[in-house]
Motif scaffolding. Sequence first.
Motif, PDB file in Angstrom:
ATOM      1  N   VAL A 332      39.784  -3.537  51.929  1.00 15.72           N
ATOM      2  CA  VAL A 332      39.572  -4.702  51.075  1.00 15.72           C
ATOM      3  C   VAL A 332      40.413  -4.550  49.819  1.00 15.72           C
ATOM      4  CG1 VAL A 332      37.237  -5.101  51.944  1.00 15.72           C
ATOM      5  CG2 VAL A 332      37.551  -3.749  49.886  1.00 15.72           C
ATOM      6  N   ASP A 345      36.929  -9.057  48.039  1.00 11.12           N
ATOM      7  CA  ASP A 345      38.190  -9.754  48.332  1.00 11.12           C
ATOM      8  C   ASP A 345      38.820  -9.123  49.559  1.00 11.12           C
ATOM      9  OD1 ASP A 345      37.782 -11.276  46.113  1.00 11.12           O
ATOM     10  OD2 ASP A 345      39.209 -10.189  44.837  1.00 11.12           O
ATOM     11  N   ILE A 346      38.975  -9.931  50.596  1.00  9.04           N
ATOM     12  CA  ILE A 346      39.532  -9.450  51.855  1.00  9.04           C
ATOM     13  C   ILE A 346      41.038  -9.323  51.718  1.00  9.04           C
ATOM     14  CG2 ILE A 346      39.796  -9.997  54.313  1.00  9.04           C
ATOM     15  CD1 ILE A 346      36.887  -9.482  53.385  1.00  9.04           C
ATOM     16  N   ASN A 347      41.558  -8.226  52.210  1.00 11.37           N
ATOM     17  CA  ASN A 347      43.006  -8.083  52.307  1.00 11.37           C
ATOM     18  C   ASN A 347      43.524  -9.208  53.218  1.00 11.37           C
ATOM     19  OD1 ASN A 347      45.566  -6.977  52.331  1.00 11.37           O
ATOM     20  ND2 ASN A 347      44.694  -4.898  52.207  1.00 11.37           N
ATOM     21  N   ARG A 350      43.966  -9.072  56.948  1.00 12.17           N
ATOM     22  CA  ARG A 350      42.804  -8.959  57.860  1.00 12.17           C
ATOM     23  C   ARG A 350      42.229 -10.318  58.225  1.00 12.17           C
ATOM     24  NH1 ARG A 350      41.858  -3.118  58.071  1.00 12.17           N
ATOM     25  NH2 ARG A 350      43.612  -2.506  56.795  1.00 12.17           N
ATOM     26  N   GLY A 353      38.502 -15.309  54.454  1.00 13.00           N
ATOM     27  CA  GLY A 353      37.076 -15.055  54.276  1.00 13.00           C
ATOM     28  C   GLY A 353      36.256 -15.699  55.384  1.00 13.00           C
ATOM     29  N   ILE A 356      36.587 -13.646  58.605  1.00 10.12           N
ATOM     30  CA  ILE A 356      35.776 -12.429  58.519  1.00 10.12           C
ATOM     31  C   ILE A 356      34.290 -12.779  58.682  1.00 10.12           C
ATOM     32  CG2 ILE A 356      35.092 -10.509  57.006  1.00 10.12           C
ATOM     33  CD1 ILE A 356      37.971 -10.274  58.090  1.00 10.12           C
ATOM     34  N   ASP A 369      31.735 -17.080  52.845  1.00 10.81           N
ATOM     35  CA  ASP A 369      33.001 -16.867  52.145  1.00 10.81           C
ATOM     36  C   ASP A 369      33.072 -17.798  50.932  1.00 10.81           C
ATOM     37  OD1 ASP A 369      33.146 -18.897  54.338  1.00 10.81           O
ATOM     38  OD2 ASP A 369      35.022 -19.380  53.323  1.00 10.81           O
ATOM     39  N   SER A 373      39.516 -16.128  50.222  1.00 10.63           N
ATOM     40  CA  SER A 373      39.675 -14.743  50.661  1.00 10.63           C
ATOM     41  C   SER A 373      38.532 -13.830  50.234  1.00 10.63           C
ATOM     42  CB  SER A 373      40.985 -14.190  50.110  1.00 10.63           C
ATOM     43  OG  SER A 373      40.947 -14.245  48.706  1.00 10.63           O
ATOM     44  N   THR A 374      37.459 -14.426  49.700  1.00 12.96           N
ATOM     45  CA  THR A 374      36.359 -13.594  49.203  1.00 12.96           C
ATOM     46  C   THR A 374      35.116 -13.815  50.052  1.00 12.96           C
ATOM     47  OG1 THR A 374      37.232 -13.752  46.968  1.00 12.96           O
ATOM     48  CG2 THR A 374      34.934 -13.099  47.160  1.00 12.96           C
ATOM     49  N   LEU A 395      30.542  -4.620  58.646  1.00  5.36           N
ATOM     50  CA  LEU A 395      31.666  -5.034  57.797  1.00  5.36           C
ATOM     51  C   LEU A 395      32.836  -4.073  57.984  1.00  5.36           C
ATOM     52  CD1 LEU A 395      32.815  -6.872  55.563  1.00  5.36           C
ATOM     53  CD2 LEU A 395      31.749  -5.344  53.872  1.00  5.36           C
ATOM     54  N   LEU A 399      36.566  -4.940  59.425  1.00  8.59           N
ATOM     55  CA  LEU A 399      37.757  -4.757  58.582  1.00  8.59           C
ATOM     56  C   LEU A 399      38.665  -3.637  59.070  1.00  8.59           C
ATOM     57  CD1 LEU A 399      36.118  -5.232  55.076  1.00  8.59           C
ATOM     58  CD2 LEU A 399      37.624  -6.819  56.262  1.00  8.59           C
TER      59      LEU A 399
END
Length: 401
Positions: A332, A345-347, A350, A353, A356, A369, A373-374, A395, A399
């Motif tokens: 992340v 915050d998702i890379n 990947r 949001g 994911i 989300d 991206s969060t 999670l 990820l």
Amino acid sequence: MTSTERGIAAAEAHSAHNYHPLPVVVATAEGAWVTDVEGRRYLDMLAGYSALNFGHGNRRLLDAAKAQLERVTLTSRAFHHDRFADFCTQLAELCGMELVLPMNTGAEAVETAVKTARKWGYKVKGVPDGRAKIIVADNNFHGRTTTIVSFSTDPEARADFGPYTPGFEIVPYGDLAALEAAVDADTVAVLLEPIQGEAGVLVPPPGYLAGVRELTRNRNVLFIADEIQSGLGRTGRTFACEHEGVVPDMYVLGKALGGGVVPVSAVVSSREVLGVYAPGEHGSTFGGNPLACAVALEVIAMLRTGEFQQRAAELGEHLHSELAQLAAGGAVAAVRGRGLWAGVDINPSRGTGREISEQLMARGVLVKDTHGSTIRLAPPLVISKEDLDWGLDQLRGVLEG
Ligand SMILES: *Cc1c(COP(=O)(O)O)cnc(C)c1O
């Protein structure tokens, strides 16, 4: 078609599309877990945006609600009822304040705070009529009414809903100098979330809230803390302001105040501030109704034990140390938060949001989300450490897998 697909299709056919829910249709729930129409179980790591701090189907809250359902549920404020005084007295005491003005939803309580600050400005501070200014922060989320979206900086929340209500100035969140520069003789209030929830669980820089407190006190301006999402145990304290030893002039409360059972919100402040109202000047048919008061009284009693704040603090410490490891591993981009509340915050490599969130759902974990991206983690404060660890494993799996 599965019963999930049927449920979603029917909902989409007959409701406005102002939400984009995850494709799960919940049928029952208990504690930190929900079960869908096909019998699949999911760990609820959103908890109704903190409305479910005490978990689904909390026994104490259900018992309080059921007992009140059999007695009286609504009187309107045209008459007194026998749960009202206790509710106001005990909520004021929990907040260390003097007066309570109950409403139903968070947005209504924010509207009430805005009206109160303006009236206080004219009646007490002596601001010339029609000139009252309220300062807010960018990236705020205070609700969805026309006045509240007038001071939103989120185009999705604001566009096409004008004309907008004047009387608000927006400054960058966390920037004390910008706030100081914006305060003038007509300023009646500064309205802030002590931690910005919808923005992605943004914690302001250390000293900011204390600085806001000092500035507003010196300039005779009300400090209004919107603790609708951050308050009532979520951060490991009753109020997020407490982390900086700050007591605002007004708390705006909602969400968890209704225990996930009924909508209950309130503005809590001093006699000087909430004393500005006379009969007929503000109100709500359902605000402070007997059922709402009975449930909220149980919420207040539970908060008085300190047990939930302590759980949030302890489990929160664990949550943040696990998330820090994920961040160190590069899975992340950033993590923030306080207590049992985190913005992750998702890379971007990947996925978004939303993607994911959907992958987590497939593994039995529900999150939401925000801003592309969060993802937000805010499980019920009653979650067990084992369940929290299991959720974090999922999670990690999404990820790193
Ligand atoms: C949810 C929320 C609101 C609005 O509450 P509603 O009950 O949805 O109207 C206002 N402020 C904050 C900080 C919130 O999180």
